[in-house]
Each structure stands twice: as C-alpha cells, then as structure tokens.
Design a protein around this motif. Sequence first.
Motif, PDB file in Angstrom:
ATOM      1  N   VAL A 136     -23.967  -9.722  -7.445  1.00 39.49           N
ATOM      2  CA  VAL A 136     -24.061 -11.113  -6.991  1.00 39.49           C
ATOM      3  C   VAL A 136     -23.579 -11.219  -5.547  1.00 39.49           C
ATOM      4  CG1 VAL A 136     -23.359 -13.499  -7.413  1.00 39.49           C
ATOM      5  CG2 VAL A 136     -23.714 -11.953  -9.343  1.00 39.49           C
TER       6      VAL A 136
ATOM      7  N   SER B  62     -27.190 -20.652  -5.566  1.00 39.82           N
ATOM      8  CA  SER B  62     -27.655 -19.314  -5.203  1.00 39.82           C
ATOM      9  C   SER B  62     -27.091 -18.274  -6.160  1.00 39.82           C
ATOM     10  CB  SER B  62     -27.272 -18.978  -3.753  1.00 39.82           C
ATOM     11  OG  SER B  62     -25.871 -18.822  -3.614  1.00 39.82           O
ATOM     12  N   VAL B  63     -25.853 -18.467  -6.595  1.00 38.35           N
ATOM     13  CA  VAL B  63     -25.256 -17.569  -7.583  1.00 38.35           C
ATOM     14  C   VAL B  63     -25.997 -17.680  -8.909  1.00 38.35           C
ATOM     15  CG1 VAL B  63     -23.194 -17.170  -8.997  1.00 38.35           C
ATOM     16  CG2 VAL B  63     -22.967 -17.513  -6.523  1.00 38.35           C
TER      17      VAL B  63
ATOM     18  N   SER C 134     -26.262  -9.695  -3.262  1.00 40.08           N
ATOM     19  CA  SER C 134     -27.505 -10.457  -3.204  1.00 40.08           C
ATOM     20  C   SER C 134     -27.346 -11.795  -2.490  1.00 40.08           C
ATOM     21  CB  SER C 134     -28.045 -10.697  -4.619  1.00 40.08           C
ATOM     22  OG  SER C 134     -28.359  -9.476  -5.242  1.00 40.08           O
ATOM     23  N   THR C 135     -26.169 -12.405  -2.578  1.00 36.37           N
ATOM     24  CA  THR C 135     -25.957 -13.716  -1.966  1.00 36.37           C
ATOM     25  C   THR C 135     -25.363 -13.636  -0.570  1.00 36.37           C
ATOM     26  OG1 THR C 135     -23.756 -13.891  -2.964  1.00 36.37           O
ATOM     27  CG2 THR C 135     -25.621 -14.836  -4.203  1.00 36.37           C
TER      28      THR C 135
ATOM     29  N   ARG D   7     -31.740  -8.549  -1.054  1.00 41.78           N
ATOM     30  CA  ARG D   7     -32.092  -8.395  -2.471  1.00 41.78           C
ATOM     31  C   ARG D   7     -33.196  -7.358  -2.677  1.00 41.78           C
ATOM     32  NH1 ARG D   7     -33.582 -14.222  -4.366  1.00 41.78           N
ATOM     33  NH2 ARG D   7     -33.533 -13.236  -6.432  1.00 41.78           N
TER      34      ARG D   7
ATOM     35  N   ASN E 236     -34.518 -12.875   1.900  1.00 41.75           N
ATOM     36  CA  ASN E 236     -34.481 -12.053   0.682  1.00 41.75           C
ATOM     37  C   ASN E 236     -34.221 -10.569   0.934  1.00 41.75           C
ATOM     38  OD1 ASN E 236     -34.810 -13.942  -1.352  1.00 41.75           O
ATOM     39  ND2 ASN E 236     -37.041 -13.834  -1.341  1.00 41.75           N
TER      40      ASN E 236
ATOM     41  N   VAL F 222     -17.551 -15.728  -4.492  1.00 45.08           N
ATOM     42  CA  VAL F 222     -18.370 -15.553  -5.695  1.00 45.08           C
ATOM     43  C   VAL F 222     -17.501 -15.630  -6.940  1.00 45.08           C
ATOM     44  CG1 VAL F 222     -19.797 -13.919  -6.991  1.00 45.08           C
ATOM     45  CG2 VAL F 222     -20.173 -14.233  -4.531  1.00 45.08           C
TER      46      VAL F 222
ATOM     47  N   ARG G 179     -24.187 -22.891  -2.631  1.00 47.20           N
ATOM     48  CA  ARG G 179     -23.655 -21.562  -2.957  1.00 47.20           C
ATOM     49  C   ARG G 179     -23.675 -21.333  -4.466  1.00 47.20           C
ATOM     50  NH1 ARG G 179     -18.376 -20.969   1.094  1.00 47.20           N
ATOM     51  NH2 ARG G 179     -19.546 -20.266   2.933  1.00 47.20           N
TER      52      ARG G 179
ATOM     53  N   ARG H 268     -29.083 -18.507  -9.446  1.00 48.91           N
ATOM     54  CA  ARG H 268     -30.423 -17.898  -9.366  1.00 48.91           C
ATOM     55  C   ARG H 268     -30.334 -16.379  -9.514  1.00 48.91           C
ATOM     56  NH1 ARG H 268     -31.096 -21.945  -4.991  1.00 48.91           N
ATOM     57  NH2 ARG H 268     -32.341 -23.649  -5.860  1.00 48.91           N
ATOM     58  N   ILE H 269     -29.319 -15.779  -8.934  1.00 49.04           N
ATOM     59  CA  ILE H 269     -29.149 -14.331  -9.077  1.00 49.04           C
ATOM     60  C   ILE H 269     -28.832 -13.981 -10.528  1.00 49.04           C
ATOM     61  CG2 ILE H 269     -27.813 -12.314  -8.366  1.00 49.04           C
ATOM     62  CD1 ILE H 269     -29.696 -13.503  -6.212  1.00 49.04           C
TER      63      ILE H 269
END
Length: 261
Positions: A39, A21-22, A42-43, A173, A170, A50, A18, A24-25
């Motif tokens: 965020v 993934s945060v 997108s996640t 996103r 994806n 988050v 997790r 990367r955004i």
Amino acid sequence: MTGDGRQEPRQGAQAIRRALSVLRILAAGREEGVRLSEVVQSTALTRPTVHRIVHVLIEEGIVERNDKSGRYAIGRQVPELALARQSRTPLLVAAEPHLLKVSQQLGDTLFLTVRTGLDTLCVARRIGAYPIQVLSIEVGARRPLGVSSAGVAILAAVPAPDARKIVAANQVRFEAYRTTMPIVLEQIQAARRRGYGLRDIGLVQGTKSLSAWIRGPDGQPAAAITLSTIRNRLNPRRESEVAEALIGAAHAVEGAISLAK
C-alpha cells in the motif's frame, strides 16, 4: 476563494483522498488482501500515514486485517453499504445482450471493464463455447489503467496529455505487473493507430487479448469490451475478425446508452 481568485482546498479533503487511494489499492487485493508495504509503495504515502489511515478504517469496519497473513482487505461493511444501491448501471444493461451475442459468435470469453478513477474494474464476463477458455479476470477485479488491453484501449481514447498524466500517476503501481511507463505509452500509441487495444502477452502466460473502447454519452471513454483467448486463436487473420466484432459491439452499446438517456 483566495485573493487571486483560486479556490482554496476544502478542509479535510486531502485526508479523504488519501483514505480513498488506500481503499482502491486494498480493493485490488480482493479476498487475499494486500500487505501494508505494498500500500505504501502503490500510494507513495509514508508508512506512518498509511498505518494511521488503515487503522482508522479498521476501527470503522471498512478495512479488515487477516491475523494469519498480516494482509489488509476491504471489510465486510463495504458490500453491506453497497446494498443501498443495487440497480444495474445503464452501461451494464446496454452491454449485456451484445456481450452474449459476440461471445456466442466468436466462441471465446468476453469481459466488460469500466474505468473508475485511475483503475479499471471488471463488471461482467461471458464465457464462450470453445473448449479452451481464458478466465484470467474475475468480475470485481481491479487493476491500474494501462496494465491490461482494456486499460490500454480506454487510455487510447483519452486525449494524449490526459492519458500521459494517468500513466504517470500509475507508474509506481506498474512494477507489480512487470511493465513500465514507456512500455504502456508505446502500447497506447499502437492502440490509437490500430483503433483497438491488443496485448500480445495476456495477464496469463500463453494468452492474448483484444479490446475495443466504449464511449459514454459525454463522449469520454467509459469502458472497454475485451476478448481473451489462447495465443494461437488470435492470429493476424482472426485478429481482424475479432476487432471488427468488438468495435461493432462497442458502437452498438454506445447507441443503446444514448437511447436510454
């Protein structure tokens, strides 16, 4: 192992995934940063989750918050950590002379984009000599696989079931890039038929992009070489010329990588 032979998830693995993934955004937001709401969207994580992850990363110096804009961005400690490994990848070393050669031959800007997880990352850019250049992507730009001609080209070389899973992962996103899962899947199918990725409307209005995928030593698509230009410089006749040049360069890079092993 469980009683039926399945491997149990490692303790803490979900929290680490997790957090990654945060990150990367946030990386896609570059210097400008990303709002917490973006965020979350997108996640597909909850806002409290988050918020908790981001604030732990802030405490560790991995993420920073801009007090004026309220946006979050990758912290300065990340590039400092990256200094521990400064060597260029075999792919970049193999691709550089071919990027230069094809850029000089065609006159337009070329980009080298690699696949990293569910994203594409621009790692090199060579500017051509034509008076009008399209500099739509900077080195370091990160985007979801499927929203650029490079991402479409890479997915076209992935087995269809795997490509569909990536696109599905994806799809939330995609909204920020004004595209959808059905459109991306259609573009991937078209790229498979052509043998290269083509985006009639580039990331910048009035531009057009063409990409050829590059396979790694394991045979899996690892990157793409892309030419971006103004639309009237990529008519159907020149499209064939550009596609031939990029596919030839992609094969040459693949050969150089194999020899370097």
